[in-house]
Design a protein around this motif. Sequence first.
Motif, mmCIF file in Angstrom:
data_model
loop_
_atom_site.group_PDB
_atom_site.id
_atom_site.type_symbol
_atom_site.label_atom_id
_atom_site.label_comp_id
_atom_site.label_asym_id
_atom_site.label_seq_id
_atom_site.Cartn_x
_atom_site.Cartn_y
_atom_site.Cartn_z
ATOM 1 N N ASP A 336 -17.122 -44.578 0.001
ATOM 2 C CA ASP A 336 -17.930 -44.937 1.167
ATOM 3 C C ASP A 336 -19.416 -44.733 0.881
ATOM 4 N N PHE A 337 -19.745 -43.684 0.149
ATOM 5 C CA PHE A 337 -21.130 -43.421 -0.239
ATOM 6 C C PHE A 337 -21.630 -44.521 -1.179
ATOM 7 N N LEU A 338 -20.776 -44.940 -2.120
ATOM 8 C CA LEU A 338 -21.146 -46.030 -3.031
ATOM 9 C C LEU A 338 -21.436 -47.305 -2.253
ATOM 10 N N LYS A 339 -20.622 -47.583 -1.246
ATOM 11 C CA LYS A 339 -20.833 -48.776 -0.423
ATOM 12 C C LYS A 339 -22.211 -48.768 0.219
ATOM 13 N N ILE A 340 -22.601 -47.633 0.760
ATOM 14 C CA ILE A 340 -23.895 -47.530 1.427
ATOM 15 C C ILE A 340 -25.036 -47.656 0.419
ATOM 16 N N GLY A 341 -24.928 -46.941 -0.684
ATOM 17 C CA GLY A 341 -25.990 -46.969 -1.683
ATOM 18 C C GLY A 341 -26.221 -48.348 -2.275
ATOM 19 N N MET A 342 -25.131 -49.060 -2.550
ATOM 20 C CA MET A 342 -25.276 -50.391 -3.131
ATOM 21 C C MET A 342 -25.725 -51.406 -2.087
ATOM 22 N N SER A 343 -25.269 -51.242 -0.850
ATOM 23 C CA SER A 343 -25.714 -52.165 0.203
ATOM 24 C C SER A 343 -27.225 -52.136 0.342
ATOM 25 N N GLU A 344 -27.828 -50.969 0.174
ATOM 26 C CA GLU A 344 -29.281 -50.872 0.306
ATOM 27 C C GLU A 344 -30.022 -51.635 -0.790
ATOM 28 N N LEU A 345 -29.427 -51.707 -1.987
ATOM 29 C CA LEU A 345 -30.059 -52.519 -3.037
ATOM 30 C C LEU A 345 -30.118 -53.980 -2.614
ATOM 31 N N ALA A 346 -29.072 -54.444 -1.930
ATOM 32 C CA ALA A 346 -29.083 -55.826 -1.441
ATOM 33 C C ALA A 346 -30.049 -55.976 -0.271
ATOM 34 N N ASN A 347 -30.083 -54.974 0.606
ATOM 35 C CA ASN A 347 -30.982 -55.057 1.764
ATOM 36 C C ASN A 347 -32.432 -55.234 1.333
ATOM 37 N N ILE A 348 -32.883 -54.404 0.403
ATOM 38 C CA ILE A 348 -34.287 -54.456 0.001
ATOM 39 C C ILE A 348 -34.554 -55.685 -0.870
ATOM 40 N N SER A 349 -33.532 -56.128 -1.622
ATOM 41 C CA SER A 349 -33.689 -57.345 -2.419
ATOM 42 C C SER A 349 -33.900 -58.557 -1.528
ATOM 43 N N GLU A 350 -33.110 -58.658 -0.475
ATOM 44 C CA GLU A 350 -33.258 -59.806 0.438
ATOM 45 C C GLU A 350 -34.645 -59.827 1.081
ATOM 46 N N ARG A 351 -35.190 -58.655 1.371
ATOM 47 C CA ARG A 351 -36.539 -58.596 1.942
ATOM 48 C C ARG A 351 -37.590 -59.058 0.934
ATOM 49 N N ARG A 352 -37.357 -58.772 -0.336
ATOM 50 C CA ARG A 352 -38.285 -59.269 -1.361
ATOM 51 C C ARG A 352 -38.170 -60.782 -1.499
ATOM 52 N N THR A 353 -36.937 -61.302 -1.397
ATOM 53 C CA THR A 353 -36.759 -62.758 -1.434
ATOM 54 C C THR A 353 -37.513 -63.414 -0.288
#
Length: 507
Positions: A336-353
């Motif tokens: 569950d911790f891995l899910k949260i940590g990796m989701s944030e990489l996508a969250n901030i990536s989409e904002r950069r896009t």
Amino acid sequence: MITLTGSGLTLGQLKRIVIGKEKVCLCPEAVNKVKQSRAAVEQIIADGRTAYGINTGFGKFSDVTIHSEHTEALQLHLVRSHACGLGEPFSEEVARAMAVLRLNALLKGHSGIRPVVLERLRDMVNLGISAVIPNQGSLGASGDLAPLAHLALALIGEGEVTLDGITLPAGQAWEKKGIRPVRLRAKEGLALINGTQAMTACGALAFLEAEQLAMQSEWIAGLTIEALRGITDAFHPAVHAARGYPEQAAVAERMRNWLDGSRLTTRQGEMRVQDAYSIRCIPQVHGATWQVLGYVREKLEIEMNAATDNPLIFDDGENVISGGNFHGQPVAFAMDFLKIGMSELANISERRTERLVNPQLSAGLPPFLSPEPGLQSGAMILQYAAASIVSENKTLAHPASVDSIPSSANQEDHVSMGTIAARHAARIVGNVRRVLAVEAFCAFQACGIHGEEKLSPPLRQKWDVLAGFVPSLTEDRIFSKDIAKIERWLLEEARKPDPHSDTADGS
């Protein structure tokens, strides 16, 4: 050749076995412990002592005594009845990892099985025989009962397996290899299916991809920084030393290295005083994900070397103890911790896009990177697609471990749902790769507009690789094909042997 001992197996070695197809052998000292444990089981049967799972029923039937003449039938019925997994099968690699991890756990010598069971698991790994294991149906406590029962079926010549890319009955696969399947004796069926190897295998492979993806996210972010004429002062070592997180400082250092020599990046006050958070806070956000990865790595490597079945045999059979090492809570939390940590990489990536395609935020880049704004939409809908996946991840990141449903007539009244957490973690990792592929595509196009010759030398190398299979955006086209190519490349790069991985194998 990697020698399995029951302890010390690392994620790097698991990658070599499962993805690199390296073979395994059994540590003789560990096999001797297994023989002693088996002798204890035989003595318990001979003495007529009552011990759970050896001469009793299972779960709510634990108070039902089984006569010695039925102990073999008891194990066969157990495996067949518990092989009730549902849904699509796990990948062959997850099934292979399950076999490796179950073998390693049994080598600890607390399970009371015969060496022949170990040998057949070893044969499955080395000969490329992978059980067909449905990926749904485990509660993540009492072990991964249903998935591991399908693994056990393969050992006894029942169920289905894959061999050389073909699905066939397990008995036929063993016959092709000239090997007899195992006939289970007392305690062996239970020893095979009580454990956390489905969630741990699925989670370990997801983690290995996640770790590489976290590294890839940094150079992709670096291309975006170049495209947006980002300010490098935010990565100054003094800033990160002042906070004190080593992972944050390490990300900042790697970002400085990626951007070193760039003629596109700027300093404070040259174009603007400071960047948006999705640029300026890369070390803080990505560094926090690296903290998550460190936690998950530690828990997985403990679990990969743990005795997780029940009961466990100690002191040459003097102590046969029913416990709860099969409970997947530590892995459930880690996943569950891995899910949260990796989701944030996508969250901030989409904002950069978004910043790359939004003309109000993109530092002079064409709207949506379009070659003819208005007539051609350019990368407009790529940001939509990334945002959709980010939103999907938010649903998948809901912790599975907060749920529990009683089973076995309330004997097993609290479960971990760790296998669900691991499966969702694997899906999130795949989704993050897609979001990063979108950012990489947009950053690649934007850097080409500015002039790739102005990129830092290390990022120019990445740009050149992308240019080898992704054309410049001169006209609208089916962009899903470009994203799929980048995604495949990122995955292929992640699966390559890690030169920094551990190499000690004891062989």
